[in-house]
Design a protein around this motif. Structure first.
Motif, mmCIF file in Angstrom:
data_model
loop_
_atom_site.group_PDB
_atom_site.id
_atom_site.type_symbol
_atom_site.label_atom_id
_atom_site.label_comp_id
_atom_site.label_asym_id
_atom_site.label_seq_id
_atom_site.Cartn_x
_atom_site.Cartn_y
_atom_site.Cartn_z
ATOM 1 N N GLN A 88 0.813 -1.218 0.000
ATOM 2 C CA GLN A 88 0.000 0.000 0.000
ATOM 3 C C GLN A 88 0.845 1.265 0.000
ATOM 4 O O GLN A 88 0.403 2.299 -0.497
ATOM 5 C CB GLN A 88 -0.955 0.010 1.195
ATOM 6 C CG GLN A 88 -2.124 -0.929 1.021
ATOM 7 C CD GLN A 88 -3.088 -0.882 2.184
ATOM 8 O OE1 GLN A 88 -2.734 -0.504 3.311
ATOM 9 N NE2 GLN A 88 -4.327 -1.297 1.930
ATOM 10 N N MET A 89 2.067 1.187 0.523
ATOM 11 C CA MET A 89 2.960 2.352 0.491
ATOM 12 C C MET A 89 3.244 2.793 -0.936
ATOM 13 O O MET A 89 3.524 3.956 -1.187
ATOM 14 C CB MET A 89 4.298 2.036 1.180
ATOM 15 C CG MET A 89 4.241 2.108 2.661
ATOM 16 S SD MET A 89 5.886 2.101 3.440
ATOM 17 C CE MET A 89 6.569 0.569 2.891
ATOM 18 N N HIS A 90 3.188 1.855 -1.872
ATOM 19 C CA HIS A 90 3.555 2.134 -3.253
ATOM 20 C C HIS A 90 2.351 2.317 -4.172
ATOM 21 O O HIS A 90 2.533 2.496 -5.372
ATOM 22 C CB HIS A 90 4.449 1.013 -3.779
ATOM 23 C CG HIS A 90 5.695 0.840 -2.959
ATOM 24 N ND1 HIS A 90 6.739 1.738 -2.981
ATOM 25 C CD2 HIS A 90 6.038 -0.108 -2.056
ATOM 26 C CE1 HIS A 90 7.684 1.340 -2.153
ATOM 27 N NE2 HIS A 90 7.280 0.220 -1.571
ATOM 28 N N LEU A 91 1.165 2.279 -3.626
ATOM 29 C CA LEU A 91 -0.039 2.470 -4.429
ATOM 30 C C LEU A 91 -0.498 3.918 -4.308
ATOM 31 O O LEU A 91 -0.602 4.443 -3.192
ATOM 32 C CB LEU A 91 -1.153 1.522 -3.979
ATOM 33 C CG LEU A 91 -0.866 0.037 -4.141
ATOM 34 C CD1 LEU A 91 -2.007 -0.786 -3.559
ATOM 35 C CD2 LEU A 91 -0.651 -0.311 -5.600
ATOM 36 N N PRO A 92 -0.771 4.574 -5.435
ATOM 37 C CA PRO A 92 -1.096 6.003 -5.387
ATOM 38 C C PRO A 92 -2.363 6.331 -4.584
ATOM 39 O O PRO A 92 -2.412 7.354 -3.910
ATOM 40 C CB PRO A 92 -1.273 6.388 -6.858
ATOM 41 C CG PRO A 92 -1.310 5.131 -7.631
ATOM 42 C CD PRO A 92 -0.768 4.040 -6.780
#
Length: 128
Positions: A88-92
């Motif tokens: 989730q850290m890498h999902l916009p």
């Protein structure tokens, strides 16, 4: 009647199948741009507790009875929760929160404890 669901190997395979299905559904919800949410205070955290309760209950019952297996199930589910937050850290449209991991941990503790308690309340019957 309930003992085979808690102790027998064929039931453990069924619990494993349910666990994988739940993990897939939770990944779809966790990685979607806009996950459904209930409308009350801290609803997101309660959703984490509920999801990881179900996951951990299934995980604990998918393994042989015993504290070592229950601990393994709990640690595996914690790793799954950390994996979700890392993705989730890498999902916009998503973000990662440490409080989500804390809520996951609460659900894991409750789910594993419920599975251990169920196995204790309904011990395996020895066939004669």
């Amino acid at each position: 009647m309930i003992q085979p669901l808690l102790h027998e190997a064929p039931a453990r395979r069924a619990w494993r199948t349910l666990l994988l299905l739940l993990m897939l559904i939770i990944c779809m919800l966790a990685f979607s741009p806009r996950a459904p949410s209930l409308q009350f205070d801290n609803a997101d955290k309660w959703q984490h507790v509920a999801a990881f309760f179900c996951l951990s209950f299934c995980a604990a019952l998918s393994l042989a009875p015993g504290w070592r297996a229950a601990t393994t199930a709990g640690l595996g589910m914690l790793a799954f929760g950390l994996f979700i937050e890392a993705v989730q850290m890498h999902l916009p449209a998503r973000s990662a929160e440490w409080l989500d991991v804390v809520a996951d941990g609460a659900g894991i503790a409750l789910g594993v404890s419920a599975a251990v308690l169920a196995r204790w309340l309904w011990p395996r019957r020895i066939r004669s």
